[in-house]
Design an enzyme around this catalytic site. Structure first.
Site, PDB file in Angstrom:
ATOM      1  N   GLY A  14       0.945  -1.152   0.032  1.00 37.94           N
ATOM      2  CA  GLY A  14       0.123  -0.102  -0.184  1.00 37.94           C
ATOM      3  C   GLY A  14       1.048   1.312  -0.057  1.00 37.94           C
ATOM      4  N   GLY A  16      -0.284   4.189   0.141  1.00 35.51           N
ATOM      5  CA  GLY A  16      -1.111   5.495   0.596  1.00 35.51           C
ATOM      6  C   GLY A  16      -0.648   6.330   1.543  1.00 35.51           C
ATOM      7  N   PHE A  17      -1.115   7.027   2.606  1.00 39.73           N
ATOM      8  CA  PHE A  17      -0.632   8.063   3.474  1.00 39.73           C
ATOM      9  C   PHE A  17       0.229   7.183   4.617  1.00 39.73           C
ATOM     10  CE2 PHE A  17      -4.289  10.502   2.320  1.00 39.73           C
ATOM     11  CZ  PHE A  17      -3.606  11.815   2.003  1.00 39.73           C
ATOM     12  N   GLY A  18      -0.149   5.971   4.962  1.00 39.55           N
ATOM     13  CA  GLY A  18       0.534   5.451   5.834  1.00 39.55           C
ATOM     14  C   GLY A  18       1.749   4.714   5.094  1.00 39.55           C
ATOM     15  N   VAL A  82      -2.503  -7.392  -4.225  1.00 41.90           N
ATOM     16  CA  VAL A  82      -2.016  -8.304  -3.560  1.00 41.90           C
ATOM     17  C   VAL A  82      -3.170  -8.994  -3.237  1.00 41.90           C
ATOM     18  CG1 VAL A  82      -1.002  -8.731  -1.350  1.00 41.90           C
ATOM     19  CG2 VAL A  82      -0.354  -6.550  -2.381  1.00 41.90           C
ATOM     20  N   GLU A 173     -19.362  17.298   2.192  1.00 39.08           N
ATOM     21  CA  GLU A 173     -18.463  17.937   1.096  1.00 39.08           C
ATOM     22  C   GLU A 173     -19.101  17.576  -0.388  1.00 39.08           C
ATOM     23  OE1 GLU A 173     -14.157  18.167   3.510  1.00 39.08           O
ATOM     24  OE2 GLU A 173     -14.619  16.455   1.871  1.00 39.08           O
ATOM     25  N   ASP A 302      -5.664   2.875   8.112  1.00 41.26           N
ATOM     26  CA  ASP A 302      -7.045   2.383   8.358  1.00 41.26           C
ATOM     27  C   ASP A 302      -7.370   1.037   8.525  1.00 41.26           C
ATOM     28  OD1 ASP A 302      -7.769   5.175   7.500  1.00 41.26           O
ATOM     29  OD2 ASP A 302      -8.883   4.596   5.921  1.00 41.26           O
ATOM     30  N   ALA A 317      -5.943  10.703   7.897  1.00 35.42           N
ATOM     31  CA  ALA A 317      -4.694  10.685   7.218  1.00 35.42           C
ATOM     32  C   ALA A 317      -3.418  10.847   8.165  1.00 35.42           C
ATOM     33  CB  ALA A 317      -4.545  11.731   6.081  1.00 35.42           C
TER      34      ALA A 317
HETATM   35  C1  LIG Z   1     -13.297  10.678  -0.002  1.00 39.54           C
HETATM   36  C2  LIG Z   1     -12.056  10.427   1.202  1.00 39.54           C
HETATM   37  C3  LIG Z   1     -12.121  11.915   1.952  1.00 39.54           C
HETATM   38  C4  LIG Z   1     -11.122  11.910   3.196  1.00 39.54           C
HETATM   39  N1  LIG Z   1     -10.969  13.082   3.654  1.00 39.54           N
HETATM   40  C5  LIG Z   1     -10.017  13.184   4.856  1.00 39.54           C
HETATM   41  C6  LIG Z   1      -9.653  14.199   5.735  1.00 39.54           C
HETATM   42  O1  LIG Z   1     -10.113  15.236   5.089  1.00 39.54           O
HETATM   43  N2  LIG Z   1      -8.780  14.310   6.436  1.00 39.54           N
HETATM   44  C7  LIG Z   1      -8.236  13.265   6.853  1.00 39.54           C
HETATM   45  O2  LIG Z   1      -7.405  13.229   7.728  1.00 39.54           O
HETATM   46  N3  LIG Z   1      -8.523  12.031   6.250  1.00 39.54           N
HETATM   47  C8  LIG Z   1      -9.356  11.699   5.461  1.00 39.54           C
HETATM   48  N4  LIG Z   1      -9.759  10.770   4.811  1.00 39.54           N
HETATM   49  C9  LIG Z   1      -9.106   9.431   5.255  1.00 39.54           C
HETATM   50  C10 LIG Z   1      -7.879   9.339   4.670  1.00 39.54           C
HETATM   51  O3  LIG Z   1      -7.640   9.149   3.517  1.00 39.54           O
HETATM   52  C11 LIG Z   1      -7.419   7.798   5.415  1.00 39.54           C
HETATM   53  O4  LIG Z   1      -7.701   7.797   6.697  1.00 39.54           O
HETATM   54  C12 LIG Z   1      -6.054   7.435   4.861  1.00 39.54           C
HETATM   55  O5  LIG Z   1      -5.912   7.299   3.351  1.00 39.54           O
HETATM   56  C13 LIG Z   1      -5.577   5.909   5.519  1.00 39.54           C
HETATM   57  O6  LIG Z   1      -4.309   5.752   4.920  1.00 39.54           O
HETATM   58  P1  LIG Z   1      -3.863   4.325   4.733  1.00 39.54           P
HETATM   59  O7  LIG Z   1      -2.380   4.294   4.294  1.00 39.54           O
HETATM   60  O8  LIG Z   1      -4.192   3.376   5.826  1.00 39.54           O
HETATM   61  O9  LIG Z   1      -4.620   3.801   3.350  1.00 39.54           O
HETATM   62  P2  LIG Z   1      -4.642   4.503   1.947  1.00 39.54           P
HETATM   63  O10 LIG Z   1      -4.148   5.730   2.048  1.00 39.54           O
HETATM   64  O11 LIG Z   1      -6.255   4.204   1.604  1.00 39.54           O
HETATM   65  O12 LIG Z   1      -3.789   3.673   1.035  1.00 39.54           O
HETATM   66  C14 LIG Z   1      -4.067   2.417   0.854  1.00 39.54           C
HETATM   67  C15 LIG Z   1      -3.077   1.953  -0.397  1.00 39.54           C
HETATM   68  O13 LIG Z   1      -3.225   0.584  -0.462  1.00 39.54           O
HETATM   69  C16 LIG Z   1      -3.522   0.197  -1.828  1.00 39.54           C
HETATM   70  N5  LIG Z   1      -4.217  -1.194  -1.947  1.00 39.54           N
HETATM   71  C17 LIG Z   1      -5.377  -1.516  -1.309  1.00 39.54           C
HETATM   72  N6  LIG Z   1      -5.667  -2.684  -1.231  1.00 39.54           N
HETATM   73  C18 LIG Z   1      -4.459  -3.214  -2.042  1.00 39.54           C
HETATM   74  C19 LIG Z   1      -4.262  -4.709  -2.461  1.00 39.54           C
HETATM   75  N7  LIG Z   1      -5.352  -5.761  -2.477  1.00 39.54           N
HETATM   76  N8  LIG Z   1      -3.005  -4.712  -3.386  1.00 39.54           N
HETATM   77  C20 LIG Z   1      -2.448  -3.640  -3.557  1.00 39.54           C
HETATM   78  N9  LIG Z   1      -2.590  -2.565  -3.160  1.00 39.54           N
HETATM   79  C21 LIG Z   1      -3.589  -2.232  -2.436  1.00 39.54           C
HETATM   80  C22 LIG Z   1      -4.303   1.381  -2.133  1.00 39.54           C
HETATM   81  O14 LIG Z   1      -4.222   1.178  -3.863  1.00 39.54           O
HETATM   82  C23 LIG Z   1      -3.716   2.519  -1.710  1.00 39.54           C
HETATM   83  O15 LIG Z   1      -2.877   2.993  -2.289  1.00 39.54           O
HETATM   84  C24 LIG Z   1     -10.704  10.669   3.601  1.00 39.54           C
HETATM   85  C25 LIG Z   1     -10.692   9.517   2.710  1.00 39.54           C
HETATM   86  C26 LIG Z   1     -11.735   9.683   1.777  1.00 39.54           C
HETATM   87  C27 LIG Z   1     -12.199   8.216   0.987  1.00 39.54           C
END
Ligand SMILES: Cc1cc2nc3c(=O)[nH]c(=O)nc-3n(C[C@H](O)[C@H](O)[C@H](O)COP(=O)(O)OP(=O)(O)OC[C@H]3O[C@@H](n4cnc5c(N)ncnc54)[C@H](O)[C@@H]3O)c2cc1C
Length: 425
Positions: A14, A16-18, A82, A173, A302, A317
């Site tokens: 992943g 994403g942010f984490g 994955v 929003e 998350d 995030a």
């Molecule tokens: C529409 C929306 C608005 C938001 N607004 C806010 C905000 O204003 N402020 C705030 O703090 N938070 C906000 N959030 C929440 C924030 O975006 C999440 O808490 C944050 O992205 C979590 O980070 P993460 O690294 O856990 O997962 P994510 O950032 O979701 O990253 C997960 C990554 O894993 C990858 N992935 C998933 N499954 C697989 C797989 N099986 N195989 C390969 N790759 C995979 C995805 O492609 C993605 O790149 C918002 C979320 C959404 C959906």
């Protein structure tokens, strides 16, 4: 010094942010990192609704993962889904490949939850990925096009009615954005359908909008939405959704466009890790964010179920980023033979934008709203966006949209028939 092939292998699932914070934290560690993500890009999810609402285009809020980590020599990027994790054998299955790890960081985030009503997915798409945002944008813009050529007044009104289910930050929003599109951006461009007649319903099962915020800010947000023409329904649980509308008990809202912003479920990969999970599928982790009995596996963002002072660390995030930084430090400490510290979450508060000049901000000790709140929201989002070019284009697009009420990303891709067919896929 160990050759790069003999260095411990960290597999990071992943980007994403984490995941990105974890990658950065391992930049100078004596490890090889393989970052696997099914997308080739990182998305700034807090601004996805602006892509769905045609203010911004996709590349404004996303950047290729390869480009982001290009200066980090110890990292390899795989674009792949994955499909499996075998913690006993220390292996990950991605596409047709199997990759072995010494350390694993699982940061695959979350997805939508329809609370057992998977049939609703077809009629009420959620907003989580870039694909989702582009599909919602097509659906919304196509609805106005369908209304313009619809001779039957009742059906035309159904095309001009939009229902958003869930009044958390994303629902609020989206509702604000739709109200602006309908009432300010489009009216002068249509001859038969009147976008100003569009009805935007925001439906929430709980007693108030933005339930995670203090009551005062919820009330301000609701009043602002209503002043923009959004019809807010609280304590209204949705009982059915189909191609023709939404039902809440005895009440039925005829609508051809329904958007889902109501539920979150953890990434399904969490189920493959074994161990305890909460109702949303989040994986319970040890205080250092490792998987119980597997000190080599970390679950962050998350997907992680972390409690602090009796409260769950929220799926936001900043929490995901802090966990990513912590997991990287824990791996560095383990390799160095040092003690691993427990994770401590620092809560900086939360914000939600309502319209192009109004937002609510809760910094815990300080709460404010309105235009000041919006300026704060604006600069916070610009600051955290990845990439100088993105910051510039987003600022320019916002300034232009602010001055003209226009939206720069209103192109519908696909032929006239496909537009409507896809609207109901
Ligand atoms: C529409 C929306 C608005 C938001 N607004 C806010 C905000 O204003 N402020 C705030 O703090 N938070 C906000 N959030 C929440 C924030 O975006 C999440 O808490 C944050 O992205 C979590 O980070 P993460 O690294 O856990 O997962 P994510 O950032 O979701 O990253 C997960 C990554 O894993 C990858 N992935 C998933 N499954 C697989 C797989 N099986 N195989 C390969 N790759 C995979 C995805 O492609 C993605 O790149 C918002 C979320 C959404 C959906």
């Amino acid at each position: 010094m160990a050759s790069s092939a003999s260095r411990p292998h960290v597999v990071l699932l992943g980007g994403g942010f984490g995941g990105l914070k974890a990658a950065r934290g391992l930049a100078h560690a004596p490890v090889r990192v393989t970052l696997v993500d099914r997308a080739n890009h990182h998305v700034f999810q807090p601004l996805l609704y602006q892509v769905a609402g045609a203010t911004l285009s996709g590349p404004d809020i996303a950047a290729p993962l390869r480009h982001i980590v290009r200066r980090q020599a110890n990292i390899t990027v795989w674009m792949e889904e994955v499909t499996g994790i075998d913690v006993a054998a220390r292996r990950v299955h991605a596409g047709t490949q199997t990759v072995e790890y010494d350390y694993l960081i699982v940061a695959t985030g979350s997805t939508h939850a329809y609370f057992g009503h998977d049939a609703w997915i077809e009629y009420a798409p959620g907003l989580k990925t870039m694909d989702d945002a582009l599909a919602i944008r097509r659906r919304v813009l196509s609805a106005f096009e369908a209304a313009e050529r619809e001779p039957d007044l009742a059906i035309r009104m159904e095309w001009l009615t939009f229902v958003i289910v869930g009044a958390g930050p994303t629902g609020v929003e989206l509702a604000g954005t739709l109200a602006e599109i309908a009432h300010h951006t489009l009216p002068r461009e249509f001859r038969i359908a009147h976008p100003r007649q569009a009805r935007i319903h925001l439906v929430e099962a709980g007693p108030r909008v933005l339930s995670a915020m203090p009551e005062k800010l919820s009330a301000i947000a609701q009043r602002k939405l209503e002043s923009m023409g959004v019809e807010v329904h609280t304590s209204a649980a949705v009982t059915a959704i189909d191609a023709l509308g939404v039902r809440m008990g005895d009440e039925h809202i005829p609508a051809r466009t329904v958007l889902w912003a109501a539920g979150v479920a953890a990434s399904p990969l969490g189920a493959q890790l074994g161990g305890e999970r909460d109702r949303a599928g989040r994986v319970k982790v040890a205080p250092d964010l490792s998987l119980p009995n597997h000190p080599e596996v970390f679950v962050i963002g998350d997907l992680a179920w972390v409690e602090q002072n009796g409260q769950r660390v929220p799926g936001m995030a900043p929490a995901a980023k802090q966990m990513g930084t912590h997991a990287a430090r824990a791996i560095r400490d383990r390799i160095a033979g040092a003690a691993v510290r427990p994770f401590r979450y620092r809560d900086y508060g939360s914000l939600a934008s309502i319209s192009r000049s109004s937002a609510v901000v809760d910094l815990r000790s300080l709460k404010f709203s309105g235009f000041t709140g919006w300026l704060f929201w604006l600069f916070a989002h610009i600051f955290f966006l990845i990439g100088f070019r993105n910051r510039l284009t987003v600022m320019w697009n916002w300034a232009w949209s602010y001055m003209t009420w226009q939206r720069g990303a209103r192109i519908i891709v696909g032929g006239p028939r496909a537009r409507i067919d896809r609207a109901h896929q």
